[in-house]
Design a protein around this motif. Structure first.
Motif, PDB file in Angstrom:
ATOM      1  N   TYR A   1      38.392   3.858   9.610  1.00  0.00           N
ATOM      2  CA  TYR A   1      37.940   3.214   8.413  1.00  0.00           C
ATOM      3  C   TYR A   1      36.445   3.654   8.174  1.00  0.00           C
ATOM      4  O   TYR A   1      35.565   3.926   9.055  1.00  0.00           O
ATOM      5  N   CYS A   2      36.114   4.085   6.851  1.00  0.00           N
ATOM      6  CA  CYS A   2      34.745   4.434   6.645  1.00  0.00           C
ATOM      7  C   CYS A   2      34.603   4.245   4.907  1.00  0.00           C
ATOM      8  O   CYS A   2      35.299   3.633   4.453  1.00  0.00           O
ATOM      9  N   THR A   3      33.532   4.546   4.333  1.00  0.00           N
ATOM     10  CA  THR A   3      33.115   4.563   3.162  1.00  0.00           C
ATOM     11  C   THR A   3      33.156   5.946   2.569  1.00  0.00           C
ATOM     12  O   THR A   3      33.198   6.859   3.469  1.00  0.00           O
ATOM     13  N   ARG A   4      33.015   5.885   1.046  1.00  0.00           N
ATOM     14  CA  ARG A   4      32.909   7.298   0.589  1.00  0.00           C
ATOM     15  C   ARG A   4      31.588   7.805   0.951  1.00  0.00           C
ATOM     16  O   ARG A   4      31.565   9.088   0.799  1.00  0.00           O
ATOM     17  N   ARG A   5      30.516   7.228   1.224  1.00  0.00           N
ATOM     18  CA  ARG A   5      29.251   7.657   1.670  1.00  0.00           C
ATOM     19  C   ARG A   5      29.470   8.482   2.695  1.00  0.00           C
ATOM     20  O   ARG A   5      28.900   9.585   2.999  1.00  0.00           O
ATOM     21  N   THR A   6      30.183   7.838   3.878  1.00  0.00           N
ATOM     22  CA  THR A   6      30.273   8.392   5.173  1.00  0.00           C
ATOM     23  C   THR A   6      31.367   9.327   5.512  1.00  0.00           C
ATOM     24  O   THR A   6      31.394  10.196   6.549  1.00  0.00           O
ATOM     25  N   THR A   7      32.376   9.313   4.607  1.00  0.00           N
ATOM     26  CA  THR A   7      33.470  10.193   4.810  1.00  0.00           C
ATOM     27  C   THR A   7      32.915  11.846   4.703  1.00  0.00           C
ATOM     28  O   THR A   7      32.156  11.948   4.072  1.00  0.00           O
ATOM     29  N   GLY A   8      33.909  12.479   5.430  1.00  0.00           N
ATOM     30  CA  GLY A   8      33.812  13.887   5.282  1.00  0.00           C
ATOM     31  C   GLY A   8      35.032  14.655   5.584  1.00  0.00           C
ATOM     32  O   GLY A   8      36.289  14.018   6.047  1.00  0.00           O
ATOM     33  N   GLN A   9      35.221  15.870   5.117  1.00  0.00           N
ATOM     34  CA  GLN A   9      36.418  16.470   5.670  1.00  0.00           C
ATOM     35  C   GLN A   9      36.369  16.689   7.215  1.00  0.00           C
ATOM     36  O   GLN A   9      35.207  17.034   7.865  1.00  0.00           O
ATOM     37  N   VAL A  10      37.408  16.623   7.963  1.00  0.00           N
ATOM     38  CA  VAL A  10      37.222  16.452   9.330  1.00  0.00           C
ATOM     39  C   VAL A  10      37.800  17.785  10.086  1.00  0.00           C
ATOM     40  O   VAL A  10      38.522  18.318   9.571  1.00  0.00           O
ATOM     41  N   TYR A  11      36.652  18.212  10.940  1.00  0.00           N
ATOM     42  CA  TYR A  11      36.723  19.498  11.779  1.00  0.00           C
ATOM     43  C   TYR A  11      36.695  19.063  13.273  1.00  0.00           C
ATOM     44  O   TYR A  11      35.894  18.471  13.689  1.00  0.00           O
ATOM     45  N   ALA A  12      38.045  19.427  13.704  1.00  0.00           N
ATOM     46  CA  ALA A  12      38.424  18.878  15.257  1.00  0.00           C
ATOM     47  C   ALA A  12      38.361  20.080  16.086  1.00  0.00           C
ATOM     48  O   ALA A  12      38.702  20.726  15.973  1.00  0.00           O
ATOM     49  N   PHE A  13      37.822  19.359  17.397  1.00  0.00           N
ATOM     50  CA  PHE A  13      37.915  20.545  18.523  1.00  0.00           C
ATOM     51  C   PHE A  13      38.401  19.791  19.770  1.00  0.00           C
ATOM     52  O   PHE A  13      38.413  18.631  19.907  1.00  0.00           O
ATOM     53  N   GLY A  14      39.334  20.845  20.555  1.00  0.00           N
ATOM     54  CA  GLY A  14      39.730  20.279  21.847  1.00  0.00           C
ATOM     55  C   GLY A  14      41.263  20.112  21.419  1.00  0.00           C
ATOM     56  O   GLY A  14      41.709  20.323  20.594  1.00  0.00           O
ATOM     57  N   ILE A  15      41.987  19.955  22.542  1.00  0.00           N
ATOM     58  CA  ILE A  15      43.571  19.786  22.647  1.00  0.00           C
ATOM     59  C   ILE A  15      43.979  18.774  21.625  1.00  0.00           C
ATOM     60  O   ILE A  15      43.259  17.690  21.556  1.00  0.00           O
ATOM     61  N   THR A  16      44.917  19.109  20.880  1.00  0.00           N
ATOM     62  CA  THR A  16      45.560  17.879  19.839  1.00  0.00           C
ATOM     63  C   THR A  16      44.729  17.813  19.010  1.00  0.00           C
ATOM     64  O   THR A  16      44.986  16.779  17.931  1.00  0.00           O
ATOM     65  N   GLY A  17      43.331  18.301  18.734  1.00  0.00           N
ATOM     66  CA  GLY A  17      42.511  17.586  17.634  1.00  0.00           C
ATOM     67  C   GLY A  17      43.257  18.185  16.296  1.00  0.00           C
ATOM     68  O   GLY A  17      43.642  19.441  16.133  1.00  0.00           O
ATOM     69  N   ILE A  18      43.065  17.107  15.503  1.00  0.00           N
ATOM     70  CA  ILE A  18      43.687  17.599  14.141  1.00  0.00           C
ATOM     71  C   ILE A  18      42.557  17.616  12.976  1.00  0.00           C
ATOM     72  O   ILE A  18      41.601  16.644  12.854  1.00  0.00           O
ATOM     73  N   SER A  19      42.397  18.735  12.358  1.00  0.00           N
ATOM     74  CA  SER A  19      41.297  18.970  11.422  1.00  0.00           C
ATOM     75  C   SER A  19      41.948  18.528   9.961  1.00  0.00           C
ATOM     76  O   SER A  19      43.194  18.742   9.839  1.00  0.00           O
ATOM     77  N   GLN A  20      41.261  17.894   9.190  1.00  0.00           N
ATOM     78  CA  GLN A  20      41.594  17.039   7.991  1.00  0.00           C
ATOM     79  C   GLN A  20      41.054  17.558   6.937  1.00  0.00           C
ATOM     80  O   GLN A  20      39.883  17.171   6.417  1.00  0.00           O
ATOM     81  N   LEU A  21      41.391  18.752   6.209  1.00  0.00           N
ATOM     82  CA  LEU A  21      40.360  19.315   5.104  1.00  0.00           C
ATOM     83  C   LEU A  21      41.237  18.896   3.858  1.00  0.00           C
ATOM     84  O   LEU A  21      42.211  18.020   3.789  1.00  0.00           O
ATOM     85  N   ALA A  22      40.524  19.414   2.806  1.00  0.00           N
ATOM     86  CA  ALA A  22      41.060  18.912   1.307  1.00  0.00           C
ATOM     87  C   ALA A  22      42.263  19.120   1.099  1.00  0.00           C
ATOM     88  O   ALA A  22      43.107  18.039   0.416  1.00  0.00           O
ATOM     89  N   ASN A  23      42.811  20.321   1.490  1.00  0.00           N
ATOM     90  CA  ASN A  23      44.348  20.269   1.103  1.00  0.00           C
ATOM     91  C   ASN A  23      45.190  20.839   2.203  1.00  0.00           C
ATOM     92  O   ASN A  23      46.282  21.351   2.101  1.00  0.00           O
ATOM     93  N   ALA A  24      44.761  20.635   3.359  1.00  0.00           N
ATOM     94  CA  ALA A  24      45.274  21.085   4.634  1.00  0.00           C
ATOM     95  C   ALA A  24      45.166  20.184   5.956  1.00  0.00           C
ATOM     96  O   ALA A  24      44.009  19.898   5.990  1.00  0.00           O
ATOM     97  N   TYR A  25      46.094  20.165   6.834  1.00  0.00           N
ATOM     98  CA  TYR A  25      45.966  19.609   8.131  1.00  0.00           C
ATOM     99  C   TYR A  25      46.079  20.764   9.016  1.00  0.00           C
ATOM    100  O   TYR A  25      47.013  21.688   8.733  1.00  0.00           O
ATOM    101  N   SER A  26      45.312  20.724  10.370  1.00  0.00           N
ATOM    102  CA  SER A  26      45.818  21.557  11.298  1.00  0.00           C
ATOM    103  C   SER A  26      45.713  20.957  12.510  1.00  0.00           C
ATOM    104  O   SER A  26      44.639  20.143  12.974  1.00  0.00           O
ATOM    105  N   GLN A  27      46.468  21.258  13.514  1.00  0.00           N
ATOM    106  CA  GLN A  27      46.482  20.752  14.974  1.00  0.00           C
ATOM    107  C   GLN A  27      46.346  21.743  16.079  1.00  0.00           C
ATOM    108  O   GLN A  27      46.991  22.573  16.004  1.00  0.00           O
ATOM    109  N   ASN A  28      45.482  21.535  16.941  1.00  0.00           N
ATOM    110  CA  ASN A  28      45.262  22.406  18.041  1.00  0.00           C
ATOM    111  C   ASN A  28      46.409  22.308  18.932  1.00  0.00           C
ATOM    112  O   ASN A  28      47.106  20.930  19.003  1.00  0.00           O
ATOM    113  N   THR A  29      46.516  23.107  19.848  1.00  0.00           N
ATOM    114  CA  THR A  29      47.794  23.101  20.830  1.00  0.00           C
ATOM    115  C   THR A  29      47.674  21.949  21.868  1.00  0.00           C
ATOM    116  O   THR A  29      46.290  21.366  22.037  1.00  0.00           O
ATOM    117  N   LYS A  30      48.388  21.268  22.224  1.00  0.00           N
ATOM    118  CA  LYS A  30      48.377  20.049  23.362  1.00  0.00           C
ATOM    119  C   LYS A  30      48.227  20.763  24.724  1.00  0.00           C
ATOM    120  O   LYS A  30      47.925  19.873  25.804  1.00  0.00           O
TER     121      LYS A  30
END
Length: 455
Positions: free
Chosen positions: A309-338
Motif C-alpha cells: 500500500y502506498c499513496t499517489r505521492r509515493t507510488t512509482g513504476q517498479v523496477y525489480a532486481f534479483g531472482i523472481t523480481g517483478i517489474s511493474q511498468l505502466a503497461n507491462a510486467y516482467s519477472q526475472n528467472t527464479k
C-alpha cells in the motif's frame, strides 16, 4: 460473520497484489521487449521510480513461506549473486530518465538482513547517487529479528533506511516453533526502543491462520504489539499454497485453523487494533491516525503497487532486481528467472534475466484501475475511472465482466452497495473484497488456475 457467507465466499480467488495476477505471466515477453518497455516507461505514469531488491537467502526455512528463498549454504554463491545483482542494476539504471525521482526502495526476500549491512549500504548508494528523491521517500527493508543483534540494527539505520518492517509473525513461541521460525535474538521491545530513539518509521508484521493459533492466543500477540506502539501493524492472512512451496505441507501435519476460526482470529485482532486507535487500511494494514496511508484512504486515493500500500505521492513504476523480481511498468510486467545459477550466468553475459511477463491491453489497464480502487479504497466510481483512463463509463464497464445479476447477489448478501455510478464494499464484508474484484475480472471466466482462499 454469518457462517453461510463464510462458506459461500471462502473460495479460491486471486490476491490481486497485481493485475493480472502473476500466474497469468507467460514466456512471450522477451528481454528485448523488457528493455523497450523500460525506455517507454520514461514517458508514462506514474513518473516516480520505485525499486525492489530481492535477497533470496535465509538461515532456515519457515514452513509458511511462499516466497522464492533458499538456505544460506555457499559463501561463494552468495558473493556471485550479490555481484550479479549489482551488475543488473547497472544494466538498467542508464535506461531511466535521470530527471525522474525515486519515491521507494524496498528490500525483500528471503531474508535481506542475512547480508552484512555494508552490502545493503553499497546497493543503496549505487542507486541514490544516480537520482534525486522525492521529499520523504520510503527506503524500506524487511527484517528477520531472529539473527540481528543491537549492533546490526544500529548499522542498518546508518545504511540509509528510514522504514523498518520487523517480521515478528507471532509472539507465541509454540506457534513460531511449529512454523520453524527462529525466535527474536533480542527482545522485540528492545528493538523498538532502538528504532524509535533513532526516529525510524516502524512496521510490525504478523501472520494469522498458522497452526496452534487461536483467537485468544493471537489477541495476546496483538495486545503485546499494541503496547509497543509501532507506526503500522500488518496482519497477513496465511496463504496455504503447498503446490508453490512443499514445506507448507509440514503445517498440515499439525493442523491449520478452520475457516471460521481463522476469520474469528482476524476479526478479534481487527477489533483490538481499532479499539486501540489504529485505522484499518485495505485487508491487512493498521496504521496510526496521522499516517499518510490513512489520509489517502479518507480521500479515496489510497493506492498499491508490488511494494504494498502506498499513496499517489509515493507510488512509482517498479523496477525489480534479483531472482523472481517483478517489474511493474505502466503497461507491462516482467519477472526475472527464479533459478539462481541461471540468473547469475545471464547477467554476467550482459543479458536481462527475464523469464516471463505480460503486456496489458487497454481493457486490462482499465480493469487494473478498477480492481486497485476496490482493493485499496473498497469503492469504485465509474466516472473517476473513466476520467483517469480517458474512456467513457460504457467503455469502462465493457472492459469488465460487469454482471448486474451477480452484483445484485452480492448486494442481497450484504457484501456491497451498488448503483449505476459506483460499487462500494460494505465494511463488515471487507474480507470478501477479493471475491467482488474477481467477479468483475474477465480473466477469471473459465479460469482453472489455483489461488488461496480470502479467509
Amino acid at each position: 460473520m454469518k457462517q453461510e457467507l463464510l462458506k459461500k465466499y471462502s473460495i479460491p480467488v486471486p490476491r490481486y497484489t497485481s493485475y493480472p495476477p502473476a500466474n497469468f505471466f507467460n514466456e512471450s515477453l522477451s528481454a528485448g521487449s523488457y528493455r523497450d518497455n523500460i525506455v517507454k516507461s520514461n514517458e508514462q505514469n506514474p513518473q516516480h521510480i520505485s525499486i525492489y531488491i530481492h535477497i533470496p537467502f535465509c538461515y532456515q526455512m519457515c514452513f509458511y513461506c511462499g516466497c522464492n528463498s533458499q538456505l544460506l549454504k555457499n559463501d561463494h554463491v552468495i558473493k556471485d549473486y550479490i555481484d550479479a545483482l549489482k551488475k543488473e542494476i547497472r544494466m538498467v539504471l542508464p535506461l531511466l530518465d535521470h530527471s525522474r525521482k525515486i519515491s521507494q526502495i524496498h528490500y525483500g526476500g528471503g531474508t535481506p538482513t542475512s547480508q552484512p549491512v555494508s552490502v545493503l549500504k553499497e546497493i543503496n548508494q549505487m542507486i541514490l547517487s544516480e537520482f534525486e528523491c522525492i521529499q520523504n521517500p520510503e527506503i524500506a527493508i524487511e527484517c528477520h529479528p531472529g539473527y540481528m543483534d543491537e549492533a546490526y540494527w544500529d548499522e542498518l539505520i546508518d545504511a540509509g533506511f528510514n522504514r523498518i518492517s520487523i517480521g515478528v509473525q507471532d509472539f507465541d513461541e509454540d506457534v513460531l516453533k511449529a512454523s520453524n521460525r527462529k525466535l527474536s535474538r533480542i527482545p522485540v521491545a528492545d528493538i523498538v526502543k532502538i528504532l524509535k530513539d533513532r526516529g525510524m518509521s516502524l512496521n510490525m508484521d504478523f501472520i494469522y491462520g498458522l497452526p496452534l493459533q487461536t483467537p485468544a492466543s493471537f489477541a495476546k500477540t496483538i495486545n503485546q504489539a499494541i503496547s509497543l506502539k509501532p507506526d503500522r501493524i500488518v496482519t497477513f492472512s496465511y496463504a496455504h499454497v503447498p503446490w508453490v512451496n512443499e514445506l507448507q505441507k509440514n503445517l498440515e501435519k499439525i493442523g491449520l485453523p478452520s475457516v471460521s476460526v481463522k476469520n474469528e482470529i482476524y476479526e478479534t485482532a481487527k477489533q483490538l487494533l481499532i479499539d486501540a486507535g489504529y485505522k484499518a487500511i485495505g485487508l491487512d494494514h493498521f496504521v496510526q491516525p496521522g499516517d499518510e496511508l490513512y489520509e489517502a484512504l479518507q480521500s479515496k486515493s489510497l493506492h498499491r503497487n508490488f511494494q504494498g500500500y502506498c499513496t499517489r505521492r509515493t507510488t512509482g513504476q517498479v523496477y525489480a532486481f534479483g531472482i523472481t523480481g517483478i517489474s511493474q511498468l505502466a503497461n507491462a510486467y516482467s519477472q526475472n528467472t527464479k533459478d539462481l545459477n541461471t540468473y547469475i550466468s545471464q547477467v554476467n553475459a550482459g543479458q536481462y534475466p527475464i523469464a516471463k511477463g505480460y503486456e496489458l491491453n487497454k481493457d486490462e489497464q482499465i480493469t487494473r484501475e478498477v480492481i486497485a480502487s476496490l482493493m485499496c479504497n473498497y469503492t469504485v466510481s465509474w466516472r473517476d475511472i473513466a476520467s483517469r483512463m480517458d474512456a467513457s463509463v460504457d467503455e469502462v464497464k465493457s472492459a469488465l465482466n460487469y454482471n448486474c445479476e451477480q452484483l445484485a447477489d452480492f448486494k442481497k448478501d450484504g457484501v456491497i452497495e451498488f448503483t449505476e455510478d459506483y460499487i462500494t464494499v460494505v465494511p463488515e464484508a471487507a474480507p470478501f473484497v477479493r471475491n467482488v474484484a474477481a467477479s468483475l475480472d474477465k480473466l477469471m471466466l473459465n479460469n482453472e488456475k489455483k489461488y488461496s482462499k480470502p479467509v
